[in-house]
Every structure is written in C-alpha cells, then in structure tokens.
Design a protein around this motif. Structure first.
Motif, mmCIF file in Angstrom:
data_model
loop_
_atom_site.group_PDB
_atom_site.id
_atom_site.type_symbol
_atom_site.label_atom_id
_atom_site.label_comp_id
_atom_site.label_asym_id
_atom_site.label_seq_id
_atom_site.Cartn_x
_atom_site.Cartn_y
_atom_site.Cartn_z
ATOM 1 N N UNK A 39 0.826 -1.209 0.000
ATOM 2 C CA UNK A 39 0.000 0.000 0.000
ATOM 3 C C UNK A 39 0.865 1.265 0.000
ATOM 4 N N UNK A 40 2.158 1.070 -0.128
ATOM 5 C CA UNK A 40 3.063 2.211 -0.179
ATOM 6 C C UNK A 40 3.388 2.779 1.188
ATOM 7 N N UNK A 41 2.942 2.081 2.235
ATOM 8 C CA UNK A 41 3.234 2.575 3.582
ATOM 9 C C UNK A 41 4.461 1.846 4.112
ATOM 10 N N UNK A 42 5.610 2.454 3.883
ATOM 11 C CA UNK A 42 6.872 1.876 4.342
ATOM 12 C C UNK A 42 7.902 3.000 4.327
ATOM 13 N N UNK A 43 8.787 3.037 5.320
ATOM 14 C CA UNK A 43 9.777 4.121 5.338
ATOM 15 C C UNK A 43 10.533 4.185 4.015
ATOM 16 N N UNK A 44 10.635 5.382 3.429
ATOM 17 C CA UNK A 44 11.346 5.557 2.172
ATOM 18 C C UNK A 44 10.441 5.566 0.958
ATOM 19 N N UNK A 45 9.208 5.087 1.113
ATOM 20 C CA UNK A 45 8.264 5.093 -0.014
ATOM 21 C C UNK A 45 7.635 6.480 -0.158
ATOM 22 N N UNK A 46 7.361 6.864 -1.407
ATOM 23 C CA UNK A 46 6.821 8.195 -1.657
ATOM 24 C C UNK A 46 5.478 8.418 -0.978
ATOM 25 N N UNK A 47 4.631 7.365 -1.025
ATOM 26 C CA UNK A 47 3.286 7.493 -0.479
ATOM 27 C C UNK A 47 3.300 7.936 0.986
ATOM 28 N N UNK A 48 4.281 7.421 1.724
ATOM 29 C CA UNK A 48 4.373 7.745 3.148
ATOM 30 C C UNK A 48 4.636 9.240 3.344
ATOM 31 N N UNK A 49 5.416 9.843 2.412
ATOM 32 C CA UNK A 49 5.715 11.263 2.536
ATOM 33 C C UNK A 49 4.527 12.126 2.157
ATOM 34 N N UNK A 50 3.621 11.559 1.299
ATOM 35 C CA UNK A 50 2.461 12.334 0.876
ATOM 36 C C UNK A 50 1.366 12.341 1.933
ATOM 37 N N UNK A 51 1.457 11.420 2.891
ATOM 38 C CA UNK A 51 0.450 11.377 3.961
ATOM 39 C C UNK A 51 0.548 12.641 4.813
ATOM 40 N N UNK A 52 -0.568 13.002 5.489
ATOM 41 C CA UNK A 52 -0.480 14.121 6.436
ATOM 42 C C UNK A 52 0.650 13.878 7.434
ATOM 43 N N UNK A 53 1.285 14.954 7.870
ATOM 44 C CA UNK A 53 2.488 14.877 8.692
ATOM 45 C C UNK A 53 2.362 13.883 9.859
ATOM 46 N N UNK A 54 1.314 14.009 10.651
ATOM 47 C CA UNK A 54 1.158 13.172 11.839
ATOM 48 C C UNK A 54 1.054 11.700 11.506
ATOM 49 N N UNK A 55 0.384 11.388 10.376
ATOM 50 C CA UNK A 55 0.219 9.981 9.990
ATOM 51 C C UNK A 55 1.550 9.379 9.576
ATOM 52 N N UNK A 56 2.344 10.173 8.870
ATOM 53 C CA UNK A 56 3.680 9.712 8.504
ATOM 54 C C UNK A 56 4.506 9.392 9.746
ATOM 55 N N UNK A 57 4.396 10.264 10.747
ATOM 56 C CA UNK A 57 5.095 10.045 12.011
ATOM 57 C C UNK A 57 4.647 8.741 12.662
#
Lengths: 100, 212
Positions: free
Chosen positions: B126-144
């Motif tokens: 689902x693109x949720x993994x450190x280093x994946x672009x999708x994670x950076x596009x998430x709202x700040x708190x969710x990325x954290x």
C-alpha cells in the motif's frame, strides 16, 4: 567437605506448572478486556481501560514468569528504581508538552 | 580447616566451574534495565508526538490490522508460557520435557515473525513503508505514526530474532548436557530476556493497534 558444600548451594525455587498456566489464562483474559475496551468503547474509555489493564499484565509477567515475587527483595527494588527513573523522564517530558 | 585448604588445592583452578546463580541473574536484570530504557525512550517519543498529533495518530492507527496484532499477542504470551515451563522442567531434571517446551517456544516465535512479515508486506504494497513516496504524501502526523510503528515493532522484531538465535544455542547445549538441572542458568537468563520481549509487546499492542 565437598558434599556439605554442594548441599549449601540453594535449590532453585521450582513453581508448579499449573500456576504458570493460570497466569497465562489471566493474561489472555486481560488482553481480551483491553481489546474489547477499544472496540466497544473507542476513545477515552478504551484508552483508560488499556492504561489500567496493561500495567496489570506487565506486573503478572514480572512477578510470576520472571520470578520477581520469589527472588530476593533487592531485585524488586532494583527494578522499581529503573522504572522510577524511566517514569521521571517520561513524566517530566509529558508534563511539559501536555501543559504548553 | 586443613581439610578446607587441601580441598581447595585438590581441585585445580581449571577444573572448578564457578557458577553463582545470584550474580548471573543480577547481571541479566541489569541488562534488561538498559533494554527498558531503550524502549522507554521510544515510548516517550511516541507519547510526545501523539500529544501533538492526536487526530492523525487515531486516523493512521485505523489502518493497522487489529486481528493480526491481537493474534500475535496471543502467540507471544503463549511462547512466554512454554518458555517458563521449559525452565522449570530443566530445574526438575526433565530434559526431554524441557527440550519439547523450548522447541515449542521457537516455533511460536517463528509464527510471530511470519505474521509480522505478512502484516508488513501488506503495508509495503500500500506504499506505507519508510522511504516510499506514499508515506511522505500522507499528512504529517500519519507519517510520524507509521515511521514510529515500523521503528518500534522493527526493533522489537530484531529482539525476537536474537531471542530465537539464543534459544537455538541453548537447545543444543541442553541436548549435549552442557546445561542441566544443576547448571540451568543460561536457560533461565534466556527466559528472562524472552519475557521482557513479551513485556514490550504488551505495551506496543495498545499504543499502535488499539488507538482507534
């Protein structure tokens, strides 16, 4: 002489397996309560349940699985000092952040 | 008195095996305290960021698979039970029973890692993994939240792997007779370590999976 020496060596405190099974069952029940709390009462109540039940689970593991209840008191004191220091760190920092 | 001295001389230093269970246990507990502070620091980071991103953390936590988290909790709690029974079996000199329970603990820890693998790979796709672009596009708190999730469960996972390696070594030592009823320290310390790994997971479960 050598015989009396080995006799002096303390026999380890062996607890019955039934006790461990009971502790394990209690841990599963407490896990169910935590999960139930967050599923049926999402939000503040669920978090409160987890905050009360999780330390109880930790205490059960420490006392029985990790034998702390049956060791010398010094081990418990040492553990409480370590946890106390950690609590001061976390407590003071959160005190700052939560009350800004 | 003289018999004491002659006794001491009789046993050449190389042949005397000095084991002091009390000291060994103290050392193991001291190591566990450092582990406590290691994970404690991460819990503190989690607490601070959660207080700053309350909504995002709740929203992100809903993405995690509660069923898998709870299953893994049950697997790990059960592995703690088999571990403690392996220790007491060896203390009672029931070598076969001890080996059986230790093998069971190893299998359960492997099960834990397999479930963890499926969980992580689902997130990865689902693109949720450190280093994946999708994670950076998430709202700040969710990325954290997800970075903390991977960091903390990852560090815990490393502890599980180390535990399995040590358990395998202990397993062979019991089989060869190097560890036995009167000299079971290494198994006991491994047990203490394993229960701490379990203890950390017990706190990870409500922090990450039950935050909805």
């Amino acid at each position: 002489m050598s015989n009396s020496h080995t006799a002096v060596a303390e026999k380890p405190h062996v607890l019955p397996d039934g006790l461990f099974v009971m502790v394990w069952a209690a841990l599963l029940v407490l896990t169910a309560i935590t999960v139930g709390g967050s599923v049926f009462f999402p939000g503040k109540v669920g978090i409160l349940v987890a905050m009360i039940v999780t330390p109880i689970k930790a205490t059960l593991i420490l006392m029985y699985f990790m034998h702390l209840k049956y060791e010398k008191k010094a081990f418990t004191i040492m553990f409480l000092v370590a946890v106390g220091i950690l609590s001061v760190f976390i407590g003071l920092t959160l005190f700052d952040y939560l009350l800004r | 008195m003289s018999s004491d001295i002659s006794h001491a001389i009789d046993q050449a230093p190389g042949h005397v095996v000095h084991t002091d269970p009390e000291t060994g246990k103290t050392g193991m507990w001291l190591f566990l305290f450092t582990e406590l502070l290691l994970f404690g620091g991460l819990f503190l980071i989690y607490g601070v960021y959660r207080s700053m991103n309350e909504g995002a953390f709740h929203h992100a936590a809903a993405e995690l698979n509660v069923a898998m988290g709870v299953t893994n909790t049950i697997v790990l709690l059960t592995s703690s039970l088999t571990m403690v029974m392996a220790v007491s079996a060896l203390q009672r000199n029931q070598v076969k029973r001890s080996l059986g329970f230790l093998t069971g603990t190893l299998l359960l820890s492997a099960t834990f890692l397999v479930i963890k693998f499926f969980e992580w790979s689902a997130k990865y796709h689902h693109g949720i993994f450190p280093g994946k672009d999708h994670l950076h596009e998430l709202p700040h708190g969710e990325g954290l939240f997800f970075n903390l999730y991977f960091m903390m469960t990852g560090l815990h996972g490393i502890h599980v792997v180390i535990g399995m390696i040590v358990m395998t070594v202990v397993l062979f030592k019991i089989r060869s007779g190097a560890l036995a009823a009167d000299n079971h320290g290494m198994l006991e310390y491994t047990g203490l370590y394993w229960h701490l790994v379990d203890l950390v997971w017990i706190f990870l479960l409500p922090l990450f999976y039950l935050t909805t």
